[in-house]
Design an enzyme around this catalytic site. Structure first.
Site, PDB file in Angstrom:
ATOM      1  N   GLY A 131       0.849  -1.185   0.000  1.00  0.00           N
ATOM      2  CA  GLY A 131       0.000   0.000   0.000  1.00  0.00           C
ATOM      3  C   GLY A 131       0.885   1.236   0.000  1.00  0.00           C
ATOM      4  O   GLY A 131       1.191   1.801  -1.050  1.00  0.00           O
ATOM      5  N   SER A 132       1.356   1.604   1.205  1.00  0.00           N
ATOM      6  CA  SER A 132       2.264   2.766   1.301  1.00  0.00           C
ATOM      7  C   SER A 132       3.555   2.516   0.535  1.00  0.00           C
ATOM      8  O   SER A 132       4.094   3.419  -0.106  1.00  0.00           O
ATOM      9  CB  SER A 132       2.589   3.040   2.774  1.00  0.00           C
ATOM     10  OG  SER A 132       1.445   3.535   3.431  1.00  0.00           O
ATOM     11  N   GLN A 279     -20.543  28.660  26.154  1.00  0.00           N
ATOM     12  CA  GLN A 279     -19.200  28.979  25.636  1.00  0.00           C
ATOM     13  C   GLN A 279     -18.439  27.700  25.234  1.00  0.00           C
ATOM     14  O   GLN A 279     -17.664  27.733  24.274  1.00  0.00           O
ATOM     15  CB  GLN A 279     -18.417  29.754  26.692  1.00  0.00           C
ATOM     16  CG  GLN A 279     -17.298  30.551  26.077  1.00  0.00           C
ATOM     17  CD  GLN A 279     -16.603  31.440  27.087  1.00  0.00           C
ATOM     18  OE1 GLN A 279     -16.236  31.005  28.177  1.00  0.00           O
ATOM     19  NE2 GLN A 279     -16.421  32.695  26.735  1.00  0.00           N
ATOM     20  N   ILE A 337     -21.200  17.453  19.473  1.00  0.00           N
ATOM     21  CA  ILE A 337     -22.211  18.501  19.687  1.00  0.00           C
ATOM     22  C   ILE A 337     -23.620  17.906  19.575  1.00  0.00           C
ATOM     23  O   ILE A 337     -24.531  18.292  20.297  1.00  0.00           O
ATOM     24  CB  ILE A 337     -21.987  19.668  18.691  1.00  0.00           C
ATOM     25  CG1 ILE A 337     -20.729  20.446  19.101  1.00  0.00           C
ATOM     26  CG2 ILE A 337     -23.209  20.598  18.627  1.00  0.00           C
ATOM     27  CD1 ILE A 337     -20.270  21.505  18.126  1.00  0.00           C
ATOM     28  N   GLU A 363      -4.977   7.608  -1.370  1.00  0.00           N
ATOM     29  CA  GLU A 363      -4.036   8.494  -2.095  1.00  0.00           C
ATOM     30  C   GLU A 363      -2.854   8.919  -1.208  1.00  0.00           C
ATOM     31  O   GLU A 363      -2.358  10.039  -1.297  1.00  0.00           O
ATOM     32  CB  GLU A 363      -4.769   9.675  -2.732  1.00  0.00           C
ATOM     33  CG  GLU A 363      -5.768   9.165  -3.771  1.00  0.00           C
ATOM     34  CD  GLU A 363      -6.128  10.138  -4.847  1.00  0.00           C
ATOM     35  OE1 GLU A 363      -5.317  11.012  -5.148  1.00  0.00           O
ATOM     36  OE2 GLU A 363      -7.240   9.995  -5.391  1.00  0.00           O
ATOM     37  N   GLY A 364      -2.432   7.986  -0.373  1.00  0.00           N
ATOM     38  CA  GLY A 364      -1.295   8.224   0.524  1.00  0.00           C
ATOM     39  C   GLY A 364      -1.782   8.558   1.914  1.00  0.00           C
ATOM     40  O   GLY A 364      -2.474   9.553   2.117  1.00  0.00           O
ATOM     41  N   GLU A 367       0.681   9.552   7.182  1.00  0.00           N
ATOM     42  CA  GLU A 367       2.107   9.299   7.480  1.00  0.00           C
ATOM     43  C   GLU A 367       2.941   9.461   6.206  1.00  0.00           C
ATOM     44  O   GLU A 367       4.046  10.018   6.251  1.00  0.00           O
ATOM     45  CB  GLU A 367       2.271   7.892   8.074  1.00  0.00           C
ATOM     46  CG  GLU A 367       1.682   7.728   9.467  1.00  0.00           C
ATOM     47  CD  GLU A 367       0.152   7.732   9.521  1.00  0.00           C
ATOM     48  OE1 GLU A 367      -0.498   7.474   8.482  1.00  0.00           O
ATOM     49  OE2 GLU A 367      -0.409   8.002  10.599  1.00  0.00           O
TER      50      GLU A 367
END
Ligand code: CAA
Length: 381
Positions: A131-132, A279, A337, A363-364, A367
């Site tokens: 892969g990578s 807040q 939320i 697509e990468g 890392e």
């Protein structure tokens, strides 16, 4: 310096937003449940030119710049990231390498069909064990007269179930590592080429992701894309450009999560006040907005550099890394939320949270983006 978009770019945004709000937003959940972006939507994308945005007009495309593509990707992703994934693969990973590295015959044969959406394309780089480390592929292509004979397996291939043409990488010189990779255009129906079962994914569930199997698959030598043994560069340059599209997708998902959170925080009452009056919630919304704007600016900068003909490897990885990371963070904050409702399928933020996750992987991975950025900084790119 002028941060405003041109009238033409604003028009791209308005048109894409209009289409996305009318056609995608109300049906995105249904697409996901049916595990497919329906053919009529693909047809409409083709009619709008979104399946051939950057293809030159002489090959039937829109001939638009990367910034226009970025804006369209952002708007489609805001409504349905599955749909924008199809658009991204078609424009970035299939048409770009054909337009950039194809012979005149290859461009004439494939680009007009792809640009109009008559054909959908796919990109076959990843394998079960690479892969990578893209150069760690095992698929081979052996020259035999006027053909190359392909053997091997590709994995996680987007659009595979319905694509007609596949950009496929294979080793023509297995001893040479990344200097022995070549790129081929393989058509559906080529004997020895089959497409496997659909993967059952966490997100972008209306996209198709399958394995590709090559068993003594004979591909005509005229389907070699670029030069023999120069395919790794084709893959790298294609991904450099493609990452701008994924960054835009991440910006769109993050913007949608912010939109949903803003709406919900003003509607939902707790302790006698709308959530937005607290807040703790205001700070969350402020942080989300800051991240979305920063990611958008990085993404537009990468697109602008590409359009200006400047080197953009660094900028595209900066944009992809940051936009993908904040898309997960912003979607996570939007779920928080929404409280319990954010965990329920009926609420859009639940899908956004799952869809955002893939942008840090495909697509990468994040890392790999850091590795590319560091290499650029250290002059080793
Ligand atoms: N741009 C241009 N050229 C590049 C490059 C880049 N980003 N990265 C490397 N190169 C060039 C180098 O300059 C070098 O060129 P020369 O031979 O001319 O010197 C050549 O490529 C080899 O470089 P490296 O020695 O650095 O190669 P490497 O084997 O160490 O790998 C890598 C580099 C960056 C890790 C690369 O393997 C990589 O990008 N991996 C990630 C793969 C990836 O993104 N996969 C995504 C799959 S597709 C997908 O996800 C699609 C989808 O489903 C939608």
């Amino acid at each position: 310096m002028d941060f405003r978009l041109s009238e033409e770019h604003e028009l791209f945004r308005r048109t894409a937003r209009d289409f996305a709000q009318k056609e995608l937003e109300p049906r995105a959940k249904e697409f996901e449940e049916q595990h497919a972006v329906p053919p009529e939507i693909l047809r409409q994308l083709g009619e709008l030119g979104y399946l051939g945005l950057m293809v030159p007009e002489e090959y039937g495309g829109v001939g638009a710049d990367t910034l226009s593509y970025t804006i369209v990707m952002e708007e489609l992703s805001r409504a349905c990231a599955s749909t924008s994934t199809v658009v991204s693969v078609q424009n970035s990973l299939v048409e770009f390498p054909i337009a950039e590295f194809g012979t005149p015959e290859q461009k004439r044969k494939y680009l007009p069909k792809l640009a109009t959406g008559e054909w959908i394309g796919a990109f076959g780089l990843t394998e079960p064990e690479s892969g990578s480390d893209a150069a760690g592929m095992k698929t081979t292509a052996v020259r035999d007269g006027d053909f190359y004979v392909l053997n091997g397996t590709k994995r996680f291939i987007t659009n595979a179930a319905f694509a007609q043409v596949f950009v496929v990488f294979a080793l023509t010189d297995p001893e040479a590592g990344n200097k022995g990779v070549s790129c081929f255009l393989v058509e559906r129906g080529t004997p020895g080429f089959t497409v496997g079962e659909e993967e059952d994914k966490m997100g972008i569930r209306a996209t198709s992701t399958c394995e590709l199997f090559f068993e003594d698959c004979r591909v005509p030598s005229e389907n070699l894309l670029g030069e023999e043994n120069r395919g790794f560069k084709v893959a790298m340059l294609t991904l450099d450009a493609g990452r701008i599209g994924i960054a835009a997708q991440a910006v769109g998902i993050a913007q949608a999560a912010l939109d949903e959170a803003l709406k919900y925080a003003q509607e939902r009452v707790a302790f006698g006040k709308p959530l937005a009056a607290f807040q703790a919630i205001q700070f969350k919304l402020a942080e989300m907005k800051t991240k979305v704007e920063a990611a958008r600016l990085l993404t537009y900068q990468a697109a602008w550099k590409k359009d200006a003909g400047e080197d953009y490897i660094l900028e595209s990885s900066l944009a992809k890394l940051y936009a993908a990371e904040i898309a997960s963070e912003v979607a996570d904050a939007a779920v928080q939320i929404h409280g319990g409702y954010g965990y329920i399928r009926d609420y859009k933020v639940e899908r956004l949270y799952r869809d955002a996750r893939i942008t840090r992987i495909y697509e990468g991975t994040s890392e790999i983006q850091k590795l590319i950025i560091a290499r650029q900084l250290l002059g080793r790119g």
